[in-house]
Design an enzyme around this catalytic site. Structure first.
Site, PDB file in Angstrom:
ATOM      1  N   GLU A 179      38.122  52.562   0.420  1.00 52.50           N
ATOM      2  CA  GLU A 179      39.084  51.839   1.254  1.00 52.50           C
ATOM      3  C   GLU A 179      40.172  52.739   1.833  1.00 52.50           C
ATOM      4  O   GLU A 179      41.361  52.402   1.827  1.00 52.50           O
ATOM      5  CB  GLU A 179      39.690  50.689   0.457  1.00 52.50           C
ATOM      6  CG  GLU A 179      38.655  49.627   0.097  1.00 52.50           C
ATOM      7  CD  GLU A 179      39.227  48.487  -0.720  1.00 52.50           C
ATOM      8  OE1 GLU A 179      40.202  48.720  -1.457  1.00 52.50           O
ATOM      9  OE2 GLU A 179      38.705  47.366  -0.620  1.00 52.50           O
ATOM     10  N   ASN A 200      48.294  51.770  -2.070  1.00 52.96           N
ATOM     11  CA  ASN A 200      47.681  50.452  -1.924  1.00 52.96           C
ATOM     12  C   ASN A 200      46.320  50.336  -2.605  1.00 52.96           C
ATOM     13  O   ASN A 200      45.690  49.276  -2.528  1.00 52.96           O
ATOM     14  CB  ASN A 200      47.515  50.092  -0.446  1.00 52.96           C
ATOM     15  CG  ASN A 200      48.814  49.710   0.220  1.00 52.96           C
ATOM     16  OD1 ASN A 200      49.026  50.032   1.380  1.00 52.96           O
ATOM     17  ND2 ASN A 200      49.697  49.032  -0.496  1.00 52.96           N
ATOM     18  N   HIS A 419      32.311  32.899  -6.289  1.00 49.81           N
ATOM     19  CA  HIS A 419      33.067  34.140  -6.373  1.00 49.81           C
ATOM     20  C   HIS A 419      33.149  34.586  -7.822  1.00 49.81           C
ATOM     21  O   HIS A 419      33.533  33.805  -8.690  1.00 49.81           O
ATOM     22  CB  HIS A 419      34.481  33.966  -5.808  1.00 49.81           C
ATOM     23  CG  HIS A 419      35.270  35.244  -5.817  1.00 49.81           C
ATOM     24  ND1 HIS A 419      36.433  35.408  -6.523  1.00 49.81           N
ATOM     25  CD2 HIS A 419      35.035  36.437  -5.212  1.00 49.81           C
ATOM     26  CE1 HIS A 419      36.901  36.625  -6.334  1.00 49.81           C
ATOM     27  NE2 HIS A 419      36.069  37.282  -5.547  1.00 49.81           N
ATOM     28  N   HIS A 420      32.758  35.833  -8.075  1.00 53.82           N
ATOM     29  CA  HIS A 420      32.821  36.436  -9.405  1.00 53.82           C
ATOM     30  C   HIS A 420      33.633  37.718  -9.320  1.00 53.82           C
ATOM     31  O   HIS A 420      33.108  38.769  -8.966  1.00 53.82           O
ATOM     32  CB  HIS A 420      31.427  36.767  -9.934  1.00 53.82           C
ATOM     33  CG  HIS A 420      30.592  35.582 -10.258  1.00 53.82           C
ATOM     34  ND1 HIS A 420      29.211  35.659 -10.382  1.00 53.82           N
ATOM     35  CD2 HIS A 420      30.907  34.285 -10.483  1.00 53.82           C
ATOM     36  CE1 HIS A 420      28.731  34.463 -10.683  1.00 53.82           C
ATOM     37  NE2 HIS A 420      29.750  33.616 -10.742  1.00 53.82           N
ATOM     38  N   GLU A 421      34.917  37.657  -9.622  1.00 56.32           N
ATOM     39  CA  GLU A 421      35.727  38.869  -9.759  1.00 56.32           C
ATOM     40  C   GLU A 421      35.629  39.332 -11.203  1.00 56.32           C
ATOM     41  O   GLU A 421      35.864  38.556 -12.128  1.00 56.32           O
ATOM     42  CB  GLU A 421      37.181  38.598  -9.388  1.00 56.32           C
ATOM     43  CG  GLU A 421      38.123  39.753  -9.669  1.00 56.32           C
ATOM     44  CD  GLU A 421      37.698  41.057  -9.000  1.00 56.32           C
ATOM     45  OE1 GLU A 421      37.511  42.054  -9.722  1.00 56.32           O
ATOM     46  OE2 GLU A 421      37.549  41.071  -7.755  1.00 56.32           O
ATOM     47  N   HIS A 489      31.889  43.397  -3.374  1.00 52.83           N
ATOM     48  CA  HIS A 489      33.130  44.058  -2.988  1.00 52.83           C
ATOM     49  C   HIS A 489      33.508  45.082  -4.066  1.00 52.83           C
ATOM     50  O   HIS A 489      33.116  44.940  -5.221  1.00 52.83           O
ATOM     51  CB  HIS A 489      34.241  43.045  -2.783  1.00 52.83           C
ATOM     52  CG  HIS A 489      34.130  42.335  -1.466  1.00 52.83           C
ATOM     53  ND1 HIS A 489      35.182  42.212  -0.586  1.00 52.83           N
ATOM     54  CD2 HIS A 489      33.066  41.735  -0.873  1.00 52.83           C
ATOM     55  CE1 HIS A 489      34.781  41.567   0.481  1.00 52.83           C
ATOM     56  NE2 HIS A 489      33.502  41.250   0.334  1.00 52.83           N
ATOM     57  N   GLU A 490      34.268  46.115  -3.645  1.00 54.23           N
ATOM     58  CA  GLU A 490      34.471  47.295  -4.482  1.00 54.23           C
ATOM     59  C   GLU A 490      33.107  47.793  -4.965  1.00 54.23           C
ATOM     60  O   GLU A 490      32.901  48.001  -6.152  1.00 54.23           O
ATOM     61  CB  GLU A 490      35.410  47.019  -5.662  1.00 54.23           C
ATOM     62  CG  GLU A 490      36.820  46.656  -5.269  1.00 54.23           C
ATOM     63  CD  GLU A 490      36.947  45.215  -4.815  1.00 54.23           C
ATOM     64  OE1 GLU A 490      37.661  44.954  -3.829  1.00 54.23           O
ATOM     65  OE2 GLU A 490      36.337  44.332  -5.444  1.00 54.23           O
ATOM     66  N   GLU A 508      31.485  45.094   0.955  1.00 50.45           N
ATOM     67  CA  GLU A 508      32.723  45.601   1.524  1.00 50.45           C
ATOM     68  C   GLU A 508      32.536  47.104   1.721  1.00 50.45           C
ATOM     69  O   GLU A 508      31.900  47.528   2.660  1.00 50.45           O
ATOM     70  CB  GLU A 508      33.879  45.264   0.584  1.00 50.45           C
ATOM     71  CG  GLU A 508      35.254  45.527   1.152  1.00 50.45           C
ATOM     72  CD  GLU A 508      36.315  45.253   0.108  1.00 50.45           C
ATOM     73  OE1 GLU A 508      37.361  44.699   0.474  1.00 50.45           O
ATOM     74  OE2 GLU A 508      36.110  45.598  -1.068  1.00 50.45           O
ATOM     75  N   GLU A 514      41.992  42.611   4.997  1.00 51.52           N
ATOM     76  CA  GLU A 514      43.124  42.226   4.156  1.00 51.52           C
ATOM     77  C   GLU A 514      44.239  43.272   4.155  1.00 51.52           C
ATOM     78  O   GLU A 514      45.406  42.944   3.911  1.00 51.52           O
ATOM     79  CB  GLU A 514      42.664  41.935   2.727  1.00 51.52           C
ATOM     80  CG  GLU A 514      42.198  43.124   1.922  1.00 51.52           C
ATOM     81  CD  GLU A 514      40.736  43.466   2.127  1.00 51.52           C
ATOM     82  OE1 GLU A 514      40.193  44.254   1.337  1.00 51.52           O
ATOM     83  OE2 GLU A 514      40.122  42.938   3.098  1.00 51.52           O
TER      84      GLU A 514
END
Length: 707
Positions: A179, A200, A419-421, A489-490, A508, A514
């Site tokens: 990122e 960030n 969604h699974h964080e 993501h990540e 991602e 964002e």
């Protein structure tokens, strides 16, 4: 694979090295089917394998060495001898179940070369090379060896020796995150270490002057190169270490602080492909399918249970500070989450709010609703060393009725997106994978957005190392058993595995939308996406989350989206993904005529064409929607306004199209007047050529519907 031995395109030569009377260099010359590219594979005077690449007779990659270093074994680099070589070709056409195009041609000439150490222990190394019209690729194979059953690789010494100080678009070789903003410099000016410790980024580690891939370059003569890898399987991700003095890139594998090696594998095995896409024009890089072609065919069979779609979701409001992911629960003495009746009242993922999003989606030709923050654990998901066991992937918060909402969505023709964080605690996630995916299957939910924010647990592992590469694959393969598609993501980088596992729908792996809400730089600069299209997008689909209409971010004073409204529309065509989010708040779309384009635009394509573009400046792409004959055009530019002619000769003969044109208004500017947009209706056919004005940070979006 059908293997046909060739005689016209391959030559095996033995000749004396200049100045070394007794030394012999062995060379195999491999040409692409139309002889655009030539690869010379050789052993030098010291017995080190190497290669060079030419395009149309001109050197592209100069003589570059190959080899490995190991733990507890000698280096495998020099003293090799040529044992045998096998020559073959392939010409097949395969179908993408979803993608930028329906049919893909995989046409190359290939070689298999067996090398062996001249001295004990006599280890063998097998090289595979492929020559395509759009680039070249090679990989290593370690066959079974007498006296050893496994290898611990400490360094892969693959070189890419450049023939000039090319202009380069790069991000640092971060072991944990992709990122970063892209940098535009000469190769000799790359300074990855200057990008350390970005405030960030929740996790970042840049140990040396290396770049992540894909990394794209343009020579002074206008030749475009992109370096990447394909079929990353049970291996560490590859960064490229930069030698600015000698203009050489060398593979630098992501490591582990827990282990003193980069890759551990049982024999036999092969490495990922090392790839170089090569093109005269920047647009040809986007149209290349080399990365996908280097992966194995579809192992899952019919995946019609996944449908490409547009979606909305409970997500952006958290980045704006309007709502929170967490409910406001507390841990009791047994470390169980309990509702004390004192929730903070800002929880976004409520049953009521989700129903509102479902209703909005159903009314606007949008088939999915992503819900983040629905499950317990968000009170302790980041900012804590020990995050094992924090998330429960089947237990909703008290104000979220998952069964009722899944049923309500089905009634409305809208599917919930799970969604699974994981909060970068993959072992906790793996313990619950089957249970979590079984719940999804029972509820008729077929896609999940996974997340890995933070430093990986166990400490010492990194997002892009072999340990996590295996985890990401485990999630993908387990999900497939339950008819679940993964939007990661990540993530680890995309390397074309969507061909083999088409439930790998998007990811991602870049600095996304964002960041515009809170980054220290004041958002992504206008050049960001005109670079992304020619760099990150070459790896595979991107979940960038376009569609912001409140460009000025009235809920976040001091922040702004650095595009015009017309560019936000154009991104649905330019930045490819089979899932595309309309990411703004539903109320910001109400009464907006420009929202019609988001209702109409496709997400699954029969074919795609790059009309024009230059890396970091602008790009224009057109795509034909599968099954409808509708075409869509998207064009974006950087901070420089420009005139752009669109030649519509890509349209079919004899068909007139009703065109809805969404373009920057006369006063549009990404900072001064970003929402100035003009919407026009006209008739267009393949004989039309029209000039459009793109504002600074602006864009153009056109829907073309057959009359």
């Amino acid at each position: 694979m059908n293997q046909t031995f060739l005689t016209g395109f391959f030559t095996l030569l033995l000749f004396a090295l200049s100045g070394c009377q007794d030394a012999l260099e062995e060379t195999l010359t491999l040409n692409s089917p139309q002889q655009t590219h030539r690869i010379d594979v050789y052993l030098d005077a010291g017995g080190r394998p190497g290669y060079r690449v030419l395009r149309k007779g001109n050197s592209v990659i100069d003589s570059s060495g190959l080899g490995f270093e190991f733990k507890n074994q000698p280096t495998l680099m020099n003293g090799m001898r040529w044992v045998e070589s096998e020559l073959f070709s392939e010409d097949e056409t395969w179908e993408m179940p979803w993608g930028e195009q329906r049919e893909v041609r995989n046409h190359y000439n290939g070689a298999r070369i067996v090398l062996e150490e001249q001295e004990a222990p006599g280890r063998q190394l097998v090289l595979y090379f492929r020559a395509y019209e759009d680039g070249i690729a090679f990989r290593y194979e370690f066959p079974e060896q007498e006296g050893t059953d496994s290898l611990l690789i400490t360094a892969e010494k693959t070189e890419f020796r450049l023939t000039g100080d090319h202009m380069t678009w790069w991000i640092p070789g971060d072991w944990d995150i992709y990122e970063h903003l892209y940098n535009t410099t000469r190769v000799s000016e790359i300074d990855a270490l200057s990008k350390q410790d970005h405030p960030n980024l929740a996790s970042t580690y840049i140990p040396e002057n290396a770049v992540n891939t894909p990394v794209t370059m343009r020579s002074d003569e206008g030749l475009h190169l992109s370096f990447h890898e394909a079929d990353l399987t049970d291996y560490a991700g590859m960064t490229l270490k930069v030698d600015p003095d000698n203009l050489t890139l060398t593979s630098a594998l992501v490591g582990s602080d827990r282990l003193d090696y980069k890759v551990g594998r049982a024999l036999p095995f092969h490495t990922p492909w090392r790839t170089v896409q090569i093109a005269d024009s920047a647009g040809d890089l986007i149209e290349s399918r080399l990365i996908e072609n280097l992966n194995e065919p579809n192992k899952l069979g019919d995946v019609s249970w996944f449908t490409p779609m547009k979606y909305v979701g409970i997500w952006w409001e958290m980045h704006l500070g309007i709502a929170t992911w967490d409910y406001g629960m507390t841990l009791d003495e047994q470390d169980r989450w309990v509702d004390t009746g004192k929730a903070h009242g800002k929880h976004g993922a409520t049953t009521e709010n989700t129903r509102r999003y479902i209703d909005f989606a159903a009314a606007n030709n949008i088939k999915g609703v992503l819900v983040e923050g629905w499950n317990t654990g968000w009170e302790r998901w980041i900012g804590f060393e020990d995050r094992e066991g924090v998330f429960d992937f089947v237990t909703p918060y008290p104000d979220y009725n998952i069964e009722a909402l899944a049923a309500y969505g089905r009634e409305k023709g809208v599917e919930i997106i799970m969604h699974h964080e994981t909060s970068a605690a993959p072992r906790t996630y793996e313990q619950q994978l089957d249970t979590a995916f079984a719940l999804m299957k029972d509820l008729g939910i077929h896609s999940v957005k996974t997340g890995y924010v933070g430093k990986i647990i166990p400490k010492g592992e990194y997002h892009h190392g072999q340990w996590m590469v295996k985890h990401y694959r485990n999630v993908l393969e387990t999900a497939a058993k339950y008819n679940v598609a993964i939007n990661a993501h990540e993530p680890i980088k995309a390397t074309g595995l969507r061909r083999t596992y088409p439930n790998a729908i998007s990811r991602e792996g870049l600095r996304g939308q964002e960041f515009n809400a809170w980054s220290v730089e004041g958002g992504n600069p206008p050049e960001h996406l005109p670079i992304v299209a020619f760099t990150r997008m070459l790896a595979g689909p991107i979940d960038f989350t376009p569609g912001i209409f409140d460009i000025g971010l009235k809920q976040k004073p001091g922040s702004q989206i650095n595009t015009t409204l017309a560019q936000q529309l154009a991104l649905y065509v330019v930045i490819y993904s089979p899932i595309q989010m309309a990411c703004d708040l539903p109320e910001n779309y109400e009464g907006q005529p420009a929202f019609e384009f988001i209702r109409d635009v496709g997400v699954d394509w029969e074919q795609s064409k790059v009309l024009s573009g230059e890396v970091g400046d602008f790009v224009a792409i057109t795509r034909e929607e599968r099954g409808t004959g509708n075409w869509f055009v998207g064009a974006i530019t950087d901070e420089n306004p420009r005139d752009l002619e669109i030649d519509f000769s890509f349209l079919p003969e004899g068909v007139r199209f009703q065109a809805n044109v969404y373009q920057d208004g006369p006063g549009a500017h990404y900072q001064k007047n970003p929402t100035d947009i003009e919407i026009q209706k006209t008739t267009i056919d393949r004989n039309s050529k029209i000039n459009y004005r793109l504002a600074a940070g602006g864009g153009l979006a056109i829907s073309l519907i057959p009359e």
